[in-house]
Design an enzyme around this catalytic site. Sequence first.
Site, PDB file in Angstrom:
ATOM      1  N   LYS A 164       4.999   9.761   8.315  1.00  0.00           N
ATOM      2  CA  LYS A 164       4.795   9.263   9.673  1.00  0.00           C
ATOM      3  C   LYS A 164       5.824   9.802  10.673  1.00  0.00           C
ATOM      4  O   LYS A 164       5.761  10.950  11.091  1.00  0.00           O
ATOM      5  CB  LYS A 164       4.767   7.726   9.656  1.00  0.00           C
ATOM      6  CG  LYS A 164       3.559   7.166   8.856  1.00  0.00           C
ATOM      7  CD  LYS A 164       3.509   5.665   8.893  1.00  0.00           C
ATOM      8  CE  LYS A 164       2.505   5.126   7.901  1.00  0.00           C
ATOM      9  NZ  LYS A 164       1.121   5.100   8.403  1.00  0.00           N
TER      10      LYS A 164
ATOM     11  N   TYR B 117       0.873  -1.185   0.000  1.00  0.00           N
ATOM     12  CA  TYR B 117       0.000   0.000   0.000  1.00  0.00           C
ATOM     13  C   TYR B 117       0.900   1.223   0.000  1.00  0.00           C
ATOM     14  O   TYR B 117       1.868   1.290   0.757  1.00  0.00           O
ATOM     15  CB  TYR B 117      -0.876  -0.004   1.248  1.00  0.00           C
ATOM     16  CG  TYR B 117      -1.771   1.219   1.394  1.00  0.00           C
ATOM     17  CD1 TYR B 117      -1.484   2.194   2.354  1.00  0.00           C
ATOM     18  CD2 TYR B 117      -2.895   1.396   0.597  1.00  0.00           C
ATOM     19  CE1 TYR B 117      -2.305   3.313   2.508  1.00  0.00           C
ATOM     20  CE2 TYR B 117      -3.718   2.509   0.743  1.00  0.00           C
ATOM     21  CZ  TYR B 117      -3.418   3.459   1.696  1.00  0.00           C
ATOM     22  OH  TYR B 117      -4.231   4.567   1.847  1.00  0.00           O
TER      23      TYR B 117
ATOM     24  N   ASP C 135       9.419   2.656  -0.752  1.00  0.00           N
ATOM     25  CA  ASP C 135       8.411   3.380   0.022  1.00  0.00           C
ATOM     26  C   ASP C 135       8.677   3.075   1.507  1.00  0.00           C
ATOM     27  O   ASP C 135       8.269   2.024   2.002  1.00  0.00           O
ATOM     28  CB  ASP C 135       7.005   2.954  -0.398  1.00  0.00           C
ATOM     29  CG  ASP C 135       5.954   3.672   0.428  1.00  0.00           C
ATOM     30  OD1 ASP C 135       4.746   3.460   0.166  1.00  0.00           O
ATOM     31  OD2 ASP C 135       6.314   4.429   1.345  1.00  0.00           O
TER      32      ASP C 135
HETATM   33  P1  KE4 Z   1      -0.542   8.570   4.377  1.00  0.00           P
HETATM   34  O1  KE4 Z   1      -1.053   9.268   3.125  1.00  0.00           O
HETATM   35  O2  KE4 Z   1      -1.630   7.766   5.064  1.00  0.00           O
HETATM   36  O3  KE4 Z   1       0.234   9.494   5.294  1.00  0.00           O
HETATM   37  O4  KE4 Z   1       0.591   7.513   3.888  1.00  0.00           O
HETATM   38  C1  KE4 Z   1       0.248   6.559   2.907  1.00  0.00           C
HETATM   39  C2  KE4 Z   1       1.184   5.385   3.018  1.00  0.00           C
HETATM   40  C3  KE4 Z   1       2.205   5.256   2.085  1.00  0.00           C
HETATM   41  N1  KE4 Z   1       3.072   4.229   2.139  1.00  0.00           N
HETATM   42  C4  KE4 Z   1       2.981   3.291   3.116  1.00  0.00           C
HETATM   43  C5  KE4 Z   1       3.968   2.166   3.139  1.00  0.00           C
HETATM   44  C6  KE4 Z   1       1.956   3.380   4.096  1.00  0.00           C
HETATM   45  O5  KE4 Z   1       1.867   2.418   5.050  1.00  0.00           O
HETATM   46  C7  KE4 Z   1       1.053   4.448   4.053  1.00  0.00           C
HETATM   47  C8  KE4 Z   1      -0.076   4.594   5.041  1.00  0.00           C
HETATM   48  N2  KE4 Z   1      -0.132   3.611   6.071  1.00  0.00           N
HETATM   49  C9  KE4 Z   1      -1.439   3.321   6.615  1.00  0.00           C
HETATM   50  C10 KE4 Z   1      -1.327   2.183   7.634  1.00  0.00           C
HETATM   51  N3  KE4 Z   1      -0.848   0.995   7.056  1.00  0.00           N
HETATM   52  C11 KE4 Z   1      -2.065   4.532   7.210  1.00  0.00           C
HETATM   53  C12 KE4 Z   1      -3.256   4.258   8.099  1.00  0.00           C
HETATM   54  C13 KE4 Z   1      -4.526   4.724   7.461  1.00  0.00           C
HETATM   55  O6  KE4 Z   1      -4.673   4.569   6.229  1.00  0.00           O
HETATM   56  O7  KE4 Z   1      -5.368   5.219   8.224  1.00  0.00           O
END
Ligand code: KE4
Length: 430
Positions: free
Chosen positions: A268, A145, A240
């Site tokens: 994060k 993801y 990523d």
């Molecule tokens: P954000 O746009 O949510 O800040 O980041 C996206 C993203 C990009 N790459 C990786 C590897 C990620 O894990 C994420 C977002 N992680 C999720 C939890 N696995 C965020 C939690 C959520 O979607 O509420």
Amino acid sequence: MMHKEISARYFEEAKKVIPGGVNSPVRACQSVGCDPIFVEQGSGCYIEDVDGNSYIDYVCSWGPMITGHCHPEINAAVAAALESGTSFGIPTWHEVELAQLICECVPSVDMVRLVNSGTEATMSAIRLARGYTGRDKIIKFDGCYHGHADSFLVKAGSGVATLGIPGSPGVPEEIVANTISVPFNDIDALRDVVQRDGENIAAVIMEPVPANMGVVLPVEGYLEAVRELTASHDIVLIFDEVITGFRLGLGGAQEFFGITPDLTTMGKIIGGGLPVGAYGGKREIMEQIAPAGPVYQAGTLSGNPLATAAGIAALEILSRPGTYESLEQKGNALASGYIELAKKYGIECQVQNIGSMLTAFFGQKGDVKNFASALTSNTDQYGRFFRGMLENGVYVAPSQFEAAMVSIAHSWDDIDETLEVAESVFKSLA
Ligand code: KE4
């Protein structure tokens, strides 16, 4: 039995004005068979809900709160920045300081652009790779993801997998036609695509250690083979590291495994709990980004003074000697504790961790090496595990396809208490 009347009332109100009552799907706890709690406050590794129930927190805001909630140095840094103003849309020194710290810590990053989320970071990195190579196609991996930008919603992990939705309506076919998704840990599958279509492929984007299908470890030699294959076809390799960055060490997974990607996306932890994302890498590539180069990307609040102050404070805390050794010891202790309990109570459960991030895959006997395998997990049993832990004051990830995170605020007593609670839950699952 914990009382959750206020959370329940808040959730009913929330659902009237916010889709699903949440601002991010996984928070709704749909896949673990309960309604979400509403948090009142956090302190260290603890969170307290609006009904006064306290929990040991292993979500840690999905990674950012590796320093624990309300870390005094982060709060002080934000409070001090607040005195000077919240946003200018004009350069400030904090954003240069954070960029310098990232370049110092992450081996492959010569230059970095700050944005406001991991999604912005990955969508910008893909655009940059396409602009730099003049090619349109990208390769991702099943179950990984990279945020919710259109190009990535193909066999995605995290909330997409949790909700069991194939991708997403609203993503035009012609967009995802340029996204190829192959199984993780299968170098032949990747080699077949690259040998067939390599000259049209701008980038391979990957979580070097996927956490969005649950924590899946790269098999021996896999990352090296991906690096070799992409380099030999002039394909931009994007790590990523939104989760693994500053989680596995100051240099993230690329330092841990000794692999040098061309671009790295982050988020994060580098915001210390405030909205920050970043993408960076080789100077030659990064200088293609406007206004230095022609590839456009922008953001009103990018490099925001409060968020960069929090990020700087967080990275300074994490730079202290022994930080990551302690995180790894606690992550390993939690993982081995779960393994022992699963064995003791005859529960099929495969626990996989690296450093302070871990997943207990229920219904699994052996290694979970890819998305297809992760999807065979017993998600109902995971739901019972989640609810049992929650009722006994431990907040783990509300999805089988996510990672639990340990922070520097988790003490050995907290780990012991967690395993005592887990024993009662595993016993109830037997
Ligand atoms: P954000 O746009 O949510 O800040 O980041 C996206 C993203 C990009 N790459 C990786 C590897 C990620 O894990 C994420 C977002 N992680 C999720 C939890 N696995 C965020 C939690 C959520 O979607 O509420």
